[in-house]
Design a protein around this motif. Structure first.
Motif, PDB file in Angstrom:
ATOM      1  N   VAL A 187       0.905  -1.108   0.099  1.00 29.91           N
ATOM      2  CA  VAL A 187       0.116   0.109   0.177  1.00 29.91           C
ATOM      3  C   VAL A 187       0.849   1.267   0.008  1.00 29.91           C
ATOM      4  O   VAL A 187       0.485   2.440  -0.697  1.00 29.91           O
ATOM      5  CB  VAL A 187      -1.057   0.022   1.276  1.00 29.91           C
ATOM      6  CG1 VAL A 187      -1.670   1.528   1.400  1.00 29.91           C
ATOM      7  CG2 VAL A 187      -1.920  -0.921   0.901  1.00 29.91           C
ATOM      8  N   ILE A 192       0.054   6.425  -3.582  1.00 30.90           N
ATOM      9  CA  ILE A 192      -1.075   5.665  -3.369  1.00 30.90           C
ATOM     10  C   ILE A 192      -1.924   5.986  -4.705  1.00 30.90           C
ATOM     11  O   ILE A 192      -2.972   5.153  -5.122  1.00 30.90           O
ATOM     12  CB  ILE A 192      -1.532   5.964  -2.065  1.00 30.90           C
ATOM     13  CG1 ILE A 192      -0.922   5.349  -1.247  1.00 30.90           C
ATOM     14  CG2 ILE A 192      -3.114   5.386  -1.993  1.00 30.90           C
ATOM     15  CD1 ILE A 192      -1.087   5.618   0.453  1.00 30.90           C
ATOM     16  N   GLU A 196      -3.442   2.341  -5.918  1.00 29.37           N
ATOM     17  CA  GLU A 196      -4.424   1.763  -4.808  1.00 29.37           C
ATOM     18  C   GLU A 196      -5.740   2.638  -4.760  1.00 29.37           C
ATOM     19  O   GLU A 196      -6.659   2.097  -4.342  1.00 29.37           O
ATOM     20  CB  GLU A 196      -3.748   1.975  -3.408  1.00 29.37           C
ATOM     21  CG  GLU A 196      -2.459   1.202  -3.058  1.00 29.37           C
ATOM     22  CD  GLU A 196      -2.677  -0.300  -3.208  1.00 29.37           C
ATOM     23  OE1 GLU A 196      -4.152  -0.414  -3.019  1.00 29.37           O
ATOM     24  OE2 GLU A 196      -1.732  -0.958  -3.031  1.00 29.37           O
ATOM     25  N   ASP A 200      -9.139   0.757  -4.327  1.00 32.12           N
ATOM     26  CA  ASP A 200      -9.911   1.092  -3.294  1.00 32.12           C
ATOM     27  C   ASP A 200     -11.454   1.590  -3.550  1.00 32.12           C
ATOM     28  O   ASP A 200     -12.451   1.168  -3.101  1.00 32.12           O
ATOM     29  CB  ASP A 200      -9.575   2.394  -2.479  1.00 32.12           C
ATOM     30  CG  ASP A 200      -9.991   2.068  -0.669  1.00 32.12           C
ATOM     31  OD1 ASP A 200      -9.644   0.810  -0.387  1.00 32.12           O
ATOM     32  OD2 ASP A 200     -10.582   2.867  -0.277  1.00 32.12           O
TER      33      ASP A 200
END
Length: 347
Positions: A187, A192, A196, A200
């Motif tokens: 992560v 990010i 990610e 998410d």
């Protein structure tokens, strides 16, 4: 692109919000970024003028406004400040700026009050929700009062990804399994937003679908960011597991039976997908297998995407969209679809 555009995925930062980010430890920037974006209304308007953007619907990006877990008072203060600031901009530039109001989630009671205040006093165009709030993902049953209020108001909800919160994420099992940050060791390995964010937003929309939350609130319109992220790639698998759950596993963990046909029908009525980021030349093909062009919206993602980067992405769109769609459909993506969505909440 020659068509005028309405930008539904674009951001702003108030001076007070920048200070709040510092207070909450997001330094030099949030989500693993080495900077905090600079923003002024004047610079944003100049970007719009250069690129034939007729209107920008501003929203507060990740990490949102409830910045310190457990500090609801600070969350309320930050939320109200950014919402009031955006409302002032809309009053000053009524044809140029709209905004999606922030909510101080996971503070449910304060969020219910903010929904009414934002719609009744600030003339918000809808709301921005993060993909998770300190581990509370958007299918969490604790959010039921919020969805009931949004349903009653027929609200538009733009969802923006944020840093995954694996360690404390909501889980349907009771009690939830013990988790540690070792569950997702990469992560923090890279910025990010690069990877990610897609995962998410996909995680939270799968939760919205499989929990039955989206289907139970048909008057809430959802805007999915970044051309759906990884969601289009997992939808077939999600539908298959839903079917197996209800035929083989006794509906374990999946209260809502989801089919591909049902997802397409829901998307056609309730979901939009913005084209912020890098949807072309590859990613757009995946979402067009699930929706028609009338569910696609333009988004720049400035200023977190630098203005020059957003302009380069627009140039790619200008080259690639005519290979896929006709002029009327492209006009809809640029402006018409968003105008129809915004008219839903106009007062």
């Amino acid at each position: 692109m020659s068509f005028p555009k309405i930008d539904v995925h674009t951001h702003y930062l108030t001076p007070a919000y920048r200070e709040a980010l510092k207070k909450a430890g997001h330094f030099p920037g949030p989500d693993g970024l080495p900077f905090t974006a600079d923003w002024t209304a004047e610079e944003h308007l100049a970007f719009m003028e250069r690129n034939n953007i007729s209107k920008a619907v501003l929203s507060c990006s990740s990490p949102g406004t409830h910045l310190i877990p457990g500090d609801d008072e600070f969350g309320r203060e930050v939320t109200r400040e950014v919402n009031e600031y955006a409302a002032d901009l809309k009053r000053k530039y009524p044809t140029k700026f709209g905004f999606f109001a922030s909510l101080p989630l996971p503070d449910i009671a304060s969020s219910l009050l903010e929904i009414d205040y934002a719609l009744d006093h600030l003339n918000a165009d809808g709301f921005v929700l993060l993909s998770n709030y300190h581990g509370m993902y958007l299918g969490d049953p604790q959010l039921a009062p919020v969805y009931a209020k949004l349903q009653a108001r027929g609200a538009t909800v733009f969802v923006h990804p944020t840093t995954p919160c694996i360690a404390h994420a909501y889980n349907h099992s009771d009690p939830p399994p013990k988790r540690t940050l070792d569950s997702a060791p990469l992560v923090d390995a890279y910025m990010i937003p690069m990877m990610e964010f897609f995962f998410d937003s996909t995680r939270t929309f799968v939760d919205l679908l499989l929990s039955g939350t989206a289907a139970a609130h048909p008057d809430v319109s959802f805007v999915v960011p970044h051309c759906g992220g990884a969601l289009p790639s997992v939808l077939d698998r999600m539908c298959a597991f839903s079917e197996w759950s209800h035929t083989t596993y006794g509906a374990r963990d999946i209260p809502e039976k989801i089919t591909a046909a049902g997802v397409r029908e829901m998307f056609a009525k309730q979901f939009y997908f913005d084209l912020a980021g890098t949807p072309m030349p590859s990613q757009i093909h995946h979402i067009l297998r699930w929706v028609k062009s009338d569910r696609l919206l333009y988004g720049s993602d400035v200023p977190w995407t630098p203005y020059v980067g957003a302009e380069k992405s627009l140039q790619v769109m200008q080259l690639e969209l005519p290979k896929l769609l006709g002029g009327e459909e492209i006009h809809g993506i640029c402006e018409g679809n968003a105008a129809r969505l915004l008219a839903k909440n106009s007062r």
